[in-house]
Write a protein that holds these residues in place. Structure first.
Motif, PDB file in Angstrom:
ATOM      1  N   UNK A 167       0.833  -1.202   0.000  1.00 14.16           N
ATOM      2  CA  UNK A 167       0.000   0.000   0.000  1.00 14.16           C
ATOM      3  C   UNK A 167       0.871   1.258   0.000  1.00 14.16           C
ATOM      4  N   UNK A 168       0.916   1.922  -1.140  1.00 10.03           N
ATOM      5  CA  UNK A 168       1.646   3.180  -1.266  1.00 10.03           C
ATOM      6  C   UNK A 168       0.662   4.321  -0.980  1.00 10.03           C
ATOM      7  N   UNK A 169       0.771   4.891   0.212  1.00  8.60           N
ATOM      8  CA  UNK A 169      -0.196   5.862   0.678  1.00  8.60           C
ATOM      9  C   UNK A 169       0.184   7.281   0.250  1.00  8.60           C
ATOM     10  N   UNK A 170      -0.720   8.229   0.474  1.00  5.84           N
ATOM     11  CA  UNK A 170      -0.451   9.615   0.087  1.00  5.84           C
ATOM     12  C   UNK A 170      -0.028  10.467   1.269  1.00  5.84           C
ATOM     13  N   UNK A 171       0.352   9.808   2.369  1.00  3.73           N
ATOM     14  CA  UNK A 171       0.887  10.534   3.519  1.00  3.73           C
ATOM     15  C   UNK A 171       2.034   9.707   4.102  1.00  3.73           C
TER      16      UNK A 171
END
Length: 417
Positions: free
Chosen positions: A322-326
């Protein structure tokens, strides 16, 4: 479209009538709140007004709001209605819906809770059936391919051909656009006054599609009032100069397919999980690259859970990347945990970093360009297939075909010694 989807299409196209028959959500005592029931709503996205259907149910001061993804409801995780003010939280989308009731009107905002995110204006009024004009609609059902008009193509994304799937019942039309990096969700609308108008908003992916028929049988398509395309039936697209869409099974690959694919990242508890762990030795492994912010990752998750349930005992392991935006774990981990809970995910979900760090964290990949992307590893740890994107249920038969193809690939890899 194809015969096997007609029943589903008619169900989706008659959704409004079906939604009226939900007595457990709206009882006479609840109706006194003045807010329960169906609403015709509009979200303003980048200056474009995009219509969508919404439903509200209350029990005392508690409230729940439902978007619609085709015939599937997308409900809020918590909510409250008091003193004429409605607040709804969607934990799995990391969004908040706030509105004030004014007679038969709702006005408010829908906001992503990321830092610096700008709220989108929301307006709604009580649901009313849309009168359909008497003009005879053309036959639109089927598989189409669409291409950005040449004068507007100024980026790599603009030079790709997209799939357009349409289903039809009289003037009522539904469908979806499928790109290499995901699809639009279910577009719903109708043909009226010589124009097709379809829209989608289910808490994400706001889009408005408008189209008119050209004399040569193609469609002139406009997205969100600004981007223009030419669409032709898939059987005629090549003859009309529209090149093939990218092949999602060939779009992304690896630098050296003869070497094992490596990963080593923390899960939601901070524990590091690596390809060298004993649990993965001699197993078929699917690496599911995604993010809690990614709409098609939400579409793919139920299918991956099905695969894990059906094939885990035979030697299948799945790992979510999971490549998150934070970058802050205190922010990203709760979002991934909400994703896990929503889809009852039983396999490990790792958080390698942010979207911008993907090439750094997975240097073996070549030409990555789609969330989600799934990497299929054989029992020797080497990459056997990479599939970019995921065709959601909105794409009808394409969704069914893709699931069958990926199941067959999984079974083939499991059968190898």
């Amino acid at each position: 479209m194809l015969t096997s989807t007609r029943a589903h299409a008619r169900s989706a196209l008659l959704l409004a009538a079906a939604m009226l028959a939900v007595p457990h959500l709206v009882s006479p005592t609840h109706a006194a709140s003045g807010i329960d029931g169906l609403w015709d709503a509009t979200v303003v996205a980048n200056g474009v007004e995009i219509p969508f259907r919404f439903e509200i149910a209350t029990r005392g001061a508690e409230a729940q709001g439902f978007f619609f993804e085709g015939d599937r409801k997308v409900g809020s995780t918590s909510g409250r209605f008091a003193d004429g003010k409605l607040t709804l939280e969607y934990d799995f989308l990391n969004t908040t819906f706030e509105a004030t009731l004014d007679g038969d009107q709702l006005r408010g905002t829908y906001k992503n809770n990321r830092p610096n995110a700008r709220p989108q204006d929301i307006r709604a009024h009580r649901f009313a059936p849309v009168p359909i004009g008497a003009d005879d609609p053309p036959a639109l059902a089927g598989n189409w391919e669409m291409r950005r008009n040449a004068e507007e193509a100024n980026a790599p994304r603009d030079t790709r051909t997209w799939h357009l799937f349409l289903r039809q019942s009289g003037a009522e039309v539904s469908g979806a656009i499928l790109r290499i990096d995901g699809d639009t969700g279910t577009l719903v609308g109708h043909w009226q006054k010589s124009k097709l108008a379809l829209s989608h908003f289910a808490g994400e992916r706001p889009i408005l599609l408008e189209a008119t028929a050209n004399q040569d049988g193609t469609l002139a398509v406009t997205l969100n009032s600004t981007d223009h395309y030419r669409a032709a039936r898939s059987t005629e697209a090549r003859a009309l100069g529209i090149p093939e869409p990218p092949d999602p099974s060939r779009y992304t690959n690896v630098k050296d397919p003869t070497t094992p694919f490596h990963f080593s990242f923390p899960d939601v508890t901070g524990k590091v999980v690596s390809d060298t762990d004993a649990v993965f030795h001699g197993k078929v492994v699917i690496l599911a690259i995604g993010g809690s912010w990614c709409p098609n990752c939400h579409d793919e998750a139920p299918f991956l859970s099905e695969l894990y349930r059906d094939y885990h005992a035979r030697g299948l392991e799945i790992v979510g990347l999971m490549f998150e935006n934070d970058a802050d774990p205190s922010v990203s981990r709760p979002r991934v945990q909400s994703f896990i809970k929503r889809y009852n995910v039983k396999y490990p979900m790792l958080i390698p970093g942010t979207q911008q760090m993907l090439n750094e964290k997975l240097p073996q990949l070549v030409n990555f360009g789609a969330y989600p992307t799934s990497i299929y590893l054989g029992r020797d740890g080497r990459v056997r297939s990479v599939h970019a994107g995921f065709a959601s249920p909105a794409t009808g038969d394409e969704h069914t075909r893709l699931k069958k193809e990926l199941r067959e690939l999984t079974e083939r890899l499991l059968s190898e010694s």
